[in-house]
Design a protein around this motif. Structure first.
Motif, PDB file in Angstrom:
ATOM      1  N   LYS B 190     -17.465   3.343  -0.419  1.00 56.15           N
ATOM      2  CA  LYS B 190     -16.644   2.131  -0.847  1.00 56.15           C
ATOM      3  C   LYS B 190     -15.287   1.933  -0.330  1.00 56.15           C
ATOM      4  O   LYS B 190     -14.521   2.949  -0.391  1.00 56.15           O
ATOM      5  N   LEU B 191     -14.896   0.809   0.046  1.00 51.88           N
ATOM      6  CA  LEU B 191     -13.695   0.590   0.556  1.00 51.88           C
ATOM      7  C   LEU B 191     -12.750   0.058  -0.447  1.00 51.88           C
ATOM      8  O   LEU B 191     -13.184  -0.578  -1.450  1.00 51.88           O
ATOM      9  N   PRO B 192     -11.337   0.320  -0.412  1.00 53.88           N
ATOM     10  CA  PRO B 192     -10.682   1.131   0.600  1.00 53.88           C
ATOM     11  C   PRO B 192     -10.838   2.561   0.380  1.00 53.88           C
ATOM     12  O   PRO B 192     -10.964   2.864  -0.939  1.00 53.88           O
ATOM     13  N   SER B 193     -10.443   3.250   1.357  1.00 53.16           N
ATOM     14  CA  SER B 193     -10.122   4.824   1.028  1.00 53.16           C
ATOM     15  C   SER B 193      -8.865   4.777   0.280  1.00 53.16           C
ATOM     16  O   SER B 193      -8.213   4.102   0.073  1.00 53.16           O
ATOM     17  N   HIS B 194      -8.851   6.224  -0.276  1.00 53.01           N
ATOM     18  CA  HIS B 194      -7.627   6.371  -1.206  1.00 53.01           C
ATOM     19  C   HIS B 194      -6.081   6.196  -0.317  1.00 53.01           C
ATOM     20  O   HIS B 194      -5.156   6.073  -0.967  1.00 53.01           O
ATOM     21  N   HIS B 195      -6.095   6.430   1.014  1.00 51.41           N
ATOM     22  CA  HIS B 195      -5.017   6.538   1.854  1.00 51.41           C
ATOM     23  C   HIS B 195      -3.860   5.114   1.738  1.00 51.41           C
ATOM     24  O   HIS B 195      -3.102   5.514   1.448  1.00 51.41           O
ATOM     25  N   GLY B 196      -4.835   3.820   1.696  1.00 50.79           N
ATOM     26  CA  GLY B 196      -3.657   2.905   1.573  1.00 50.79           C
ATOM     27  C   GLY B 196      -3.018   2.810   0.399  1.00 50.79           C
ATOM     28  O   GLY B 196      -1.977   2.815   0.305  1.00 50.79           O
ATOM     29  N   PRO B 197      -3.681   2.964  -0.666  1.00 57.77           N
ATOM     30  CA  PRO B 197      -3.185   2.983  -2.315  1.00 57.77           C
ATOM     31  C   PRO B 197      -2.067   4.167  -2.251  1.00 57.77           C
ATOM     32  O   PRO B 197      -1.011   3.980  -2.655  1.00 57.77           O
ATOM     33  N   ASP B 198      -2.470   5.098  -1.493  1.00 60.13           N
ATOM     34  CA  ASP B 198      -1.455   6.145  -1.439  1.00 60.13           C
ATOM     35  C   ASP B 198      -0.298   5.993  -0.770  1.00 60.13           C
ATOM     36  O   ASP B 198       1.131   6.533  -1.241  1.00 60.13           O
ATOM     37  N   VAL B 199      -0.202   5.294   0.268  1.00 62.88           N
ATOM     38  CA  VAL B 199       1.085   5.022   0.917  1.00 62.88           C
ATOM     39  C   VAL B 199       1.671   4.081   0.102  1.00 62.88           C
ATOM     40  O   VAL B 199       3.013   4.353  -0.037  1.00 62.88           O
ATOM     41  N   LYS B 200       1.117   3.382  -0.908  1.00 60.88           N
ATOM     42  CA  LYS B 200       1.885   2.393  -1.972  1.00 60.88           C
ATOM     43  C   LYS B 200       2.645   3.336  -2.821  1.00 60.88           C
ATOM     44  O   LYS B 200       3.640   2.871  -3.491  1.00 60.88           O
ATOM     45  N   SER B 201       2.091   4.530  -3.210  1.00 61.17           N
ATOM     46  CA  SER B 201       2.939   5.562  -4.043  1.00 61.17           C
ATOM     47  C   SER B 201       4.284   5.688  -3.440  1.00 61.17           C
ATOM     48  O   SER B 201       5.264   6.317  -4.275  1.00 61.17           O
ATOM     49  N   VAL B 202       4.467   5.706  -2.155  1.00 60.63           N
ATOM     50  CA  VAL B 202       5.661   6.005  -1.479  1.00 60.63           C
ATOM     51  C   VAL B 202       6.367   4.635  -1.278  1.00 60.63           C
ATOM     52  O   VAL B 202       7.679   4.692  -1.541  1.00 60.63           O
ATOM     53  N   ILE B 203       5.904   3.524  -0.725  1.00 62.34           N
ATOM     54  CA  ILE B 203       6.382   2.484  -0.323  1.00 62.34           C
ATOM     55  C   ILE B 203       5.475   1.241  -0.914  1.00 62.34           C
ATOM     56  O   ILE B 203       4.731   0.825  -0.473  1.00 62.34           O
ATOM     57  N   PRO B 204       6.005   0.999  -2.267  1.00 60.51           N
ATOM     58  CA  PRO B 204       5.216   0.200  -3.041  1.00 60.51           C
ATOM     59  C   PRO B 204       4.755  -1.344  -2.527  1.00 60.51           C
ATOM     60  O   PRO B 204       3.922  -1.932  -2.920  1.00 60.51           O
ATOM     61  N   HIS B 205       5.936  -1.689  -1.602  1.00 59.55           N
ATOM     62  CA  HIS B 205       5.814  -3.202  -1.278  1.00 59.55           C
ATOM     63  C   HIS B 205       4.880  -3.273  -0.037  1.00 59.55           C
ATOM     64  O   HIS B 205       4.639  -4.519   0.256  1.00 59.55           O
ATOM     65  N   ILE B 206       4.345  -2.359   0.385  1.00 58.10           N
ATOM     66  CA  ILE B 206       3.684  -2.243   1.778  1.00 58.10           C
ATOM     67  C   ILE B 206       2.219  -2.724   1.518  1.00 58.10           C
ATOM     68  O   ILE B 206       1.355  -2.191   0.584  1.00 58.10           O
ATOM     69  N   ASN B 207       1.629  -3.921   1.953  1.00 57.96           N
ATOM     70  CA  ASN B 207       0.354  -4.476   1.843  1.00 57.96           C
ATOM     71  C   ASN B 207      -0.675  -3.523   2.885  1.00 57.96           C
ATOM     72  O   ASN B 207      -0.500  -3.918   4.002  1.00 57.96           O
TER      73      ASN B 207
END
Lengths: 335, 335
Positions: B190-207
């Motif tokens: 099931k997409l997305p993997s957790h990595h995209g959301p995890d980047v947002k934990s550091v840089i929240p404004h990144i799509n």
């Protein structure tokens, strides 16, 4: 109507499967297969009752190995209406003068480049364009998988852009020479990989980029596909479109890998555990603002096999309707 | 100024590297490491002169194995200003009450989820946010790799959207239990993997969206990154931006795989062949209509190690400027 007489030049991974698939149809027959060396694959061909042809200088070696050749490759070509060239990539081009001299139609595989035939084929995308043609190239496994998935979405929704990332099996299961065994290889480093442009050889108006990695496995390729479409849609719409395609198979019920797909193929007693269909995980289909994602697995050894049968049927004028040819091929194979 | 006293709780793949990296700095010291069992890794820790702490019930086992423990884990924590928790994912959360009780600062790794610390750290992205904080989570290897690449591009050009496809090494080189050995595994389906959301934990404004596969290799992860940016640019611009980053290393000179990068790390005598930097192939950087692609490899065992050192420095107030901390860490390690 007499059956179309088909010669299969090259009896490796693709050739042996194409021979069996042609034999399974009622409107075409195999007049011979060619093999250079009397090895274990030739022995099975002999056992299966195929007439084996070989370069003239190798006839004696086949005789000695207890599997007498029916003649030279040139003699095989003379007997055929159409030759399916399944020799390794790059060799097919050298055979072209042979086919021209004999005045037979010819199909090449995706290992050759588009200009060899001037027409690159996928049954779902451009069957009608192959009708009565003398020369056709059936595109590679990866390109076939992409074309099968892109075409129905493009017809229903319009495709704006495709971004495909391919994790490629490093080599085939019977290959004991190649690797890698512990690495991820960029294939190639410079983007895009050849797959995006190759899709355009079949469906020229599609805007597509691709990147490819080699990974240490032998079973299947795995595509992560992103598509921007022109029409608002939901994941359910995409599932409905894919489920209308007989050569797209939905994968679920706990399967998360290529290895488990191959286990299904073995359990349903597919010949050589072949999986002719694109294997798409419906659970992976996600849509957000006209942008969709999905995973699909592609069985590199077998996915192009039904396409070769359809190409033969179009080129020989045995069926003018692509949908009917696909149905006929599928039924004979057991898709 | 007295050196900051650091305890390393958990001495596996990450812990042993963090201990060595802390020891290499002149403004912090290791007061102890913890290990549950007196195995081969504990023996090396003993040989390296680390004070080994262990759960009270295991003290005798260490004594018997000829590597006497310095005390219990609780005693180690009492000696520390800050604990770097390098226990396996999910265990770190259970240790939180221990740290709170002792009143020490704590760092967790990316195996724990964001809320454990309320702040997820990457030195290039948000060093200043960690200044004087008590609790910090250093994000995983993949998220670290993505943050390091995204942040400078975002600062220079503005990032509109990121699409990252991760081919993950199946397990670490010393792991003899896990696979796959011949499959590509969707991780997850099931997409997305957790990595995209995890980047947002550091840089929240990144799509950002992400998808991940497990592949049969142990050496490094391989990211295929697509970014849409807000500003017209060329591949040369992107190369210039990346080359300004000390923790991005350009890979070329015929290298096309993760295995060859590891060979370089061995040849330049990196400890444990660690590669702390993002490894980006400049040849792979392509830009077309504000959309760029590149490949990067991430050494899962070591990329977060310098980030842990920087997090310590920020939390202990040893350096208020992120750029200076990064420089200092790099110099001490030999980046």
């Amino acid at each position: 109507m007499a059956k179309a007489k088909i010669a299969v030049n090259g009896y490796g991974t693709i050739g042996k499967r194409v021979a069996d698939a042609v034999r399974a149809q009622d409107d075409m027959e195999v007049v011979g297969i060619s093999k250079r060396t009397p090895n274990y694959e030739a022995a099975v061909a002999h056992q299966l009752g195929y007439d084996i042809y070989t370069p003239a200088e190798n006839v004696e070696a086949f005789e000695k190995a207890g599997m007498p050749a029916a003649g030279s490759v040139e003699e095989m070509i003379e007997k055929a209406d159409l030759v399916v060239d399944c020799t390794p990539g790059g060799i097919g081009e050298k055979n072209k003068p042979l086919y021209e001299k004999a005045g037979v139609k010819a199909i090449w595989q995706g290992g050759e480049s588009h200009p060899i035939a001037g027409f690159s084929f996928n049954a779902a995308s451009n069957y009608e364009g192959a009708l009565d043609r003398d020369l056709v190239r059936v595109v590679s496994c990866n390109t076939t998988g992409l074309c099968r998935a892109i075409t129905p979405i493009d017809r229903e929704l319009g495709v704006k852009k495709v971004r495909a990332i391919l994790a490629r099996r490093a080599t085939d299961p019977n290959d004991i020479k190649k690797g890698p065994i512990n690495a991820i290889v960029l294939h190639p480093v410079k983007l895009p990989s050849h797959h995006g442009p190759d899709v355009k050889s079949v469906i020229p108006h599609i805007n597509i980029t691709s990147a490819a990695l080699l990974v240490p496995t032998t079973l299947m390729h795995l595509h992560t596909v992103n598509m921007e479409v022109n029409t608002d849609c939901t994941a359910e719409d995409i599932k409905k479109i894919f489920s209308s395609q007989s050569r797209i198979r939905f994968i679920g019920q706990g399967i998360t890998s290529t290895a488990e797909i191959m286990e299904v193929a073995r359990d349903i007693k597919r010949p050589r555990n072949d999986m002719w269909e694109n294997c798409i995980w419906p659970e992976s289909i996600t849509v957000n603002e006209k942008e969709l994602y999905f995973f699909q697995a592609v069985h590199q050894e077998s996915i192009v096999v039904p396409e070769n049968v359809d190409a033969i049927r179009a080129m020989m004028g045995l069926e003018s309707d692509g949908t009917k040819s696909i149905e006929k091929t599928n039924k004979a194979l057991g898709v």
